[in-house]
Design an enzyme around this catalytic site. Structure first.
Site, PDB file in Angstrom:
ATOM      1  N   GLY A  24      -4.787  -0.833  -2.066  1.00  0.00           N
ATOM      2  CA  GLY A  24      -4.103   0.283  -1.409  1.00  0.00           C
ATOM      3  C   GLY A  24      -4.769   0.716  -0.120  1.00  0.00           C
ATOM      4  NE  ARG A  25      -5.326  -2.189   4.825  1.00  0.00           N
ATOM      5  CZ  ARG A  25      -5.911  -3.329   5.219  1.00  0.00           C
ATOM      6  NH1 ARG A  25      -7.093  -3.297   5.771  1.00  0.00           N
ATOM      7  NH2 ARG A  25      -5.307  -4.479   5.073  1.00  0.00           N
ATOM      8  CG  ASP A  74      -1.909  -1.148   1.219  1.00  0.00           C
ATOM      9  OD1 ASP A  74      -2.132  -1.723   0.149  1.00  0.00           O
ATOM     10  OD2 ASP A  74      -2.425  -1.473   2.301  1.00  0.00           O
ATOM     11  CG  HIS A 127      -5.611 -11.020  -2.972  1.00  0.00           C
ATOM     12  ND1 HIS A 127      -6.956 -10.733  -3.002  1.00  0.00           N
ATOM     13  CD2 HIS A 127      -5.199 -10.807  -1.706  1.00  0.00           C
ATOM     14  CE1 HIS A 127      -7.351 -10.377  -1.781  1.00  0.00           C
ATOM     15  NE2 HIS A 127      -6.305 -10.410  -0.975  1.00  0.00           N
TER      16      HIS A 127
HETATM   17  O1  F6P Z   1      -2.704  -4.023   3.057  1.00  0.00           O
HETATM   18  C1  F6P Z   1      -2.506  -4.769   1.916  1.00  0.00           C
HETATM   19  C2  F6P Z   1      -3.802  -5.100   1.245  1.00  0.00           C
HETATM   20  O2  F6P Z   1      -3.525  -5.849   0.096  1.00  0.00           O
HETATM   21  C3  F6P Z   1      -4.698  -3.919   0.916  1.00  0.00           C
HETATM   22  O3  F6P Z   1      -4.288  -3.250  -0.240  1.00  0.00           O
HETATM   23  C4  F6P Z   1      -6.033  -4.587   0.817  1.00  0.00           C
HETATM   24  O4  F6P Z   1      -7.061  -3.680   1.111  1.00  0.00           O
HETATM   25  C5  F6P Z   1      -5.960  -5.667   1.844  1.00  0.00           C
HETATM   26  O5  F6P Z   1      -4.594  -5.897   2.088  1.00  0.00           O
HETATM   27  C6  F6P Z   1      -6.624  -6.954   1.458  1.00  0.00           C
HETATM   28  O6  F6P Z   1      -6.564  -7.791   2.550  1.00  0.00           O
HETATM   29  P1  F6P Z   1      -6.852  -9.340   2.482  1.00  0.00           P
HETATM   30  O7  F6P Z   1      -5.726  -9.980   1.732  1.00  0.00           O
HETATM   31  O8  F6P Z   1      -6.897  -9.755   3.914  1.00  0.00           O
HETATM   32  O9  F6P Z   1      -8.126  -9.522   1.739  1.00  0.00           O
END
Ligand code: F6P
Length: 426
Positions: A255-256, A212, A344
């Protein structure tokens, strides 16, 4: 010798393995014993099944591998086939996918001594081979107490944590609470007076591993460059099909609360429009976007690419979603529109060179910082500013990062929009 442990925590990011490798090798190079903690804070809270009670770190003698072990023949080349503990006691081996729970010989063991050879071939491996988790137990004091106990039980003198803002916030909380925790452990009779004195000061350092790029105090986090490069590859591919069909694409990126990936991807791919959390439009976002895209169409562009950060917000700080944008593109501009959520794919896979280098340099610095730590020095997070690897007080970086997140969450409009130039979209 000093015992240094390293863990990865929170969302994985490319370059975490390079960071672990660097910490392990630097620790051994400095004459320390190196440990990994599998599955992040979760592993530290759980500890090892076998240590309920005593202080066991079996097979220690067999592991005094130093740089001289470089001379040893390499056992298996591929990261995926890394024999995680080939120099460790009985030679328990890990299956492919080192972090899986069915790990041979490591089931129920989260704190594991490692040698020089164990991290060979890790530079180019994606994800994190020692596993990671988002740990609920560590958010409670009871969990942190267990973690502190496990560290002391294993005689770990210093800990390097590679993770994002959540994981480093956890590290900061452990740091702040440490005197209270070890006081409780002593009062409960879990540790001796001698242990209480020896481990009075927690030596902890952060390495920022996150795609992020959202931690205050550092220009770049480990994994962000790889994620950006992956996004660019995807947008490049999308662009050719978009141009072929004269279509519009809305590409949602991760990127949250941070728009760095979206904005940089927009610059790198020549996207037509970007939505990022840091700069919500003043007025109606659909008008603003349609104006720009209409100009682009008039200039003869066949394709339209809009990149939207997953945390993008409008002027009232409500979410702007990819499907909302698609609807506007279709209804108002009549564009044949598709949405692609990269998800992902942005996070996994081989790290680009700059992430390998960043992780390696920062791993070295992390060990230096741990070895130089004194009770009176702050705990650091290893950062990079203006191309220099530096140390920033962990507490400060976490505080600044939380401040921004808090402003966004509480709709503290002025503060959250501090980066915006008010004249920009007028
Ligand atoms: O913090 C990294 C990140 O990939 C963010 O960009 C995203 O919002 C979040 O993690 C997704 O999380 P998870 O893999 O738990 O779904």
């Amino acid at each position: 010798p000093t015992k240094i442990a390293v863990m990865t925590s929170g969302g994985d990011s490319a370059g975490m393995n390079a960071a672990v490798r660097s910490v392990v090798k630097m620790a051994i190079f400095k004459g320390c014993h190196a440990y990994v903690i599998r599955e992040g804070w979760e592993g530290l809270v759980r500890g090892n099944d076998e240590d309920q009670g005593s202080n066991p770190t079996p097979h220690e003698e067999s592991l005094d591998a130093g740089p001289e072990s470089l001379a040893q023949p390499r056992r298996e080349g591929k990261a995926a086939k890394i024999k995680f503990v080939p120099t460790y006691g009985e030679g328990e081996l890990l299956k492919e996918g080192v972090s899986e729970a069915e790990t041979v010989g490591l089931k129920g063991r989260y704190i594991v001594r490692v040698g020089w050879d164990d991290v060979r071939g890790w530079l180019d491996a994606g994800g994190t081979l020692i596993g990671t988790a988002r740990c609920a137990a560590f958010r409670e004091q009871a969990g942190r107490l267990k973690a502190a106990h496990n560290l002391i039980k294993h005689g770990i003198d210093a800990l390097a944590v590679c993770g994002g803002d959540g994981s480093l916030t956890g590290a900061d909380r452990l740091r702040a609470e440490w005197p209270e925790l070890i006081g409780m452990l002593k009062d409960n009779g879990d540790i001796t007076q001698a242990q209480f004195e020896r481990y009075a000061h927690l030596k902890i350092v952060g390495l920022v591993g996150s795609i992020d790029n959202d931690l205050a105090g550092t220009d770049l986090t480990i994994g962000a460059a790889t994620a950006l490069s992956r996004i660019c590859e995807a947008v490049d591919s999308i662009s050719s099909t978009a141009a072929s069909h004269s279509r519009a694409f809305v590409v949602e990126v991760m990127g949250r609360h941070c728009g760095w990936l979206a904005l940089m991807a927009g610059v790198a791919t020549g996207a037509d429009y970007c939505f990022i959390p840091e700069q919500p439009p003043h007025g109606s976002w659909d008008d603003a976007m349609c104006d720009v895209l209409t100009k682009h169409k008039k200039a003869g562009k066949r394709k339209t690419i809009v990149i939207v950060a997953e945390g993008a917000i409008d002027k009232d700080l409500n979410a702007i979603k990819a499907d909302d944008i698609k609807k506007v593109l279709e209804d108002r501009l009549g564009l044949d529109t598709r949405v692609t959520t990269l998800g992902h794919t942005q996070r996994g896979g081989r790290p680009v060179a700059s992430d390998r280098i960043l992780a390696t340099l920062q791993g070295v610095e992390a060990v230096e910082a741990l070895l130089e730590a004194k009770p009176e020095t702050p705990s650091y997070v290893i950062t990079i500013r203006e191309n220099q690897v530096t140390r920033t007080p962990l507490m400060e970086a976490v505080k600044q990062t939380q401040l921004v997140a808090h402003k966004i969450e509480t709709k503290d409009f002025d503060g959250a929009l501090a980066l915006r130039d008010p004249e920009f979209d007028e």
